[in-house]
Design an enzyme around this catalytic site. Structure first.
Site, PDB file in Angstrom:
ATOM      1  N   ARG A 181       0.821  -1.215   0.000  1.00 38.60           N
ATOM      2  CA  ARG A 181       0.000   0.000   0.000  1.00 38.60           C
ATOM      3  C   ARG A 181       0.856   1.266   0.000  1.00 38.60           C
ATOM      4  O   ARG A 181       0.408   2.324   0.438  1.00 38.60           O
ATOM      5  CB  ARG A 181      -0.923  -0.007   1.221  1.00 38.60           C
ATOM      6  CG  ARG A 181      -1.832  -1.228   1.272  1.00 38.60           C
ATOM      7  CD  ARG A 181      -2.666  -1.254   2.536  1.00 38.60           C
ATOM      8  NE  ARG A 181      -3.470  -2.475   2.615  1.00 38.60           N
ATOM      9  CZ  ARG A 181      -4.306  -2.763   3.613  1.00 38.60           C
ATOM     10  NH1 ARG A 181      -4.452  -1.905   4.613  1.00 38.60           N
ATOM     11  NH2 ARG A 181      -4.991  -3.894   3.609  1.00 38.60           N
ATOM     12  N   CYS A 200      -1.237  14.504 -15.076  1.00 41.56           N
ATOM     13  CA  CYS A 200      -0.817  13.562 -16.120  1.00 41.56           C
ATOM     14  C   CYS A 200      -0.116  12.376 -15.473  1.00 41.56           C
ATOM     15  O   CYS A 200      -0.388  11.231 -15.805  1.00 41.56           O
ATOM     16  CB  CYS A 200       0.109  14.251 -17.117  1.00 41.56           C
ATOM     17  SG  CYS A 200      -0.695  15.532 -18.093  1.00 41.56           S
ATOM     18  N   GLY A 222       1.013  10.974 -21.576  1.00 39.08           N
ATOM     19  CA  GLY A 222       2.423  11.315 -21.658  1.00 39.08           C
ATOM     20  C   GLY A 222       2.808  11.946 -22.982  1.00 39.08           C
ATOM     21  O   GLY A 222       2.717  11.313 -24.036  1.00 39.08           O
ATOM     22  N   ASN A 231       9.488  13.606 -16.684  1.00 36.71           N
ATOM     23  CA  ASN A 231       8.869  12.688 -15.730  1.00 36.71           C
ATOM     24  C   ASN A 231       9.833  11.584 -15.312  1.00 36.71           C
ATOM     25  O   ASN A 231       9.888  11.215 -14.134  1.00 36.71           O
ATOM     26  CB  ASN A 231       7.604  12.075 -16.322  1.00 36.71           C
ATOM     27  CG  ASN A 231       6.603  13.099 -16.811  1.00 36.71           C
ATOM     28  OD1 ASN A 231       6.039  12.955 -17.899  1.00 36.71           O
ATOM     29  ND2 ASN A 231       6.379  14.154 -16.047  1.00 36.71           N
ATOM     30  N   ALA A 317       2.046  22.227 -26.343  1.00 35.42           N
ATOM     31  CA  ALA A 317       0.606  22.242 -26.625  1.00 35.42           C
ATOM     32  C   ALA A 317      -0.133  22.550 -25.329  1.00 35.42           C
ATOM     33  O   ALA A 317       0.041  21.838 -24.343  1.00 35.42           O
ATOM     34  CB  ALA A 317       0.162  20.893 -27.184  1.00 35.42           C
TER      35      ALA A 317
END
Length: 318
Positions: A181, A200, A222, A231, A317
């Site tokens: 967990r 994202c 992604g 990332n 973008a």
């Protein structure tokens, strides 16, 4: 021996060759695949891509911003980090208080119209100045909604309490390292509609084995050329920081992506990058005097031996 950067380069090739053409929220267009996984052994070098320069300073300052629980771009601007500007700027130019030139679709128009780009750049500089110097303006328009930092450090419960997921998971790693967990989620369905950009990189999980800490990220969306290199480095850095506090070595960073896409206006840049040969990954050094992940500052993080190919510019973008 196969260079670990080929994990990323093979993703680029796979999407360019097998991706499905799709429309997207920004109006740019993409080719994408669904469900892709990469693995990086963090003990064999820090995965800061070398086939183009990835600015570690920006990666690190953004991660520290997340870890502070901050959701306002002022901290980033104070560290000369502009990667979130467009999303905050969008809320400003769409507000009733904005009285400047029409900035509709500024992301696309600034790429296609030189005259408009001059106006856009001027308005962006004014916006940044106001965020840095005007507290009221910053609180209202520098704020991105309850994005990553808020969810990591102060998730609101239905009982009106807050959960510090990041602090809690670090304590769990120390006390119950075999737990399944060891998870932090940034995806809070109640808060998503009010976020400038819904997360994202959505959820990450830790795994401890043989004295090593590994991390798996699930990323719902992604941007392969611009976003994913950040990332990879960001969550690898996070793994190093938490391993440091917990007295563990680093294991793997496993990167699982839902919609992995290349924007159509990035094709040329991707081909240019694929033509380059990877170079050795650099080494990350942390200040040994810093004991808690929450006490690290930029000067405590050092990258050594980074010799990348030149940067490759591409439009964002929005």
């Amino acid at each position: 021996m196969k260079h670990a950067e080929n994990e990323y380069l093979n993703l680029c090739r796979h999407v360019m060759e097998h991706g499905t053409k799709k429309e997207d929220r920004t109006g740019t267009g993409t080719v994408s695949v669904f469900g892709y996984q990469m693995r990086f052994d963090l003990s064999k070098g820090f995965p800061l891509l070398t086939t183009k320069r990835v600015p570690f300073r920006l990666v690190a300052s953004e991660l520290l911003w997340f870890m502070k629980g901050d959701t306002n771009i002022r901290y980033l601007l104070q560290h000369n980090n502009n990667i979130w500007n467009e999303w905050a700027f969008k809320s400003w130019v769409e507000s009733d208080e904005y009285t400047g030139p029409d900035m509709t679709d500024f992301g696309l128009r600034s790429q296609q119209d030189e005259e408009f780009k001059v106006q856009y750049d001027k308005q962006m500089e004014l916006f940044k100045k106001n965020v840095l110097e005007d507290d009221d303006f910053s609180n209202k328009y520098g704020y991105l909604g309850d994005v990553y930092g808020k969810q990591w450090r102060a998730w609101k419960t239905t009982a009106g309490e807050t959960l510090d997921q990041l602090k809690d998971v670090i304590e769990m790693i120390k006390k119950t390292p075999d737990s399944r967990r060891l998870i932090v989620s940034a995806w809070n369905p109640e808060d998503v509609p009010s976020m400038a950009l819904p997360p994202c990189h959505t959820l990450f999980q830790f795994y401890v084995a043989d004295g090593k800490l590994s991390c798996q990220l699930y990323q719902r969306s992604g941007d392969i050329f611009l976003g994913i290199p950040f990332n990879i480095a960001s969550y690898s850095l996070l793994t190093h920081l938490i391993a440091h506090e917990c007295g563990l070595e680093v294991g793997e960073f496993v990167h699982t992506i839902g919609d992995a896409h290349i924007y159509t206006n990035h094709f040329e840049q991707v081909e240019k990058q694929l033509a380059r040969e990877p170079r050795p990954f650099p080494k990350l050094t942390l200040n040994p005097d810093v004991k808690s992940v929450f006490d690290f500052e930029m000067e405590d993080l050092t990258i050594e031996g980074y010799d990348p190919h030149p940067a490759i510019k591409a439009p964002v973008a929005v």
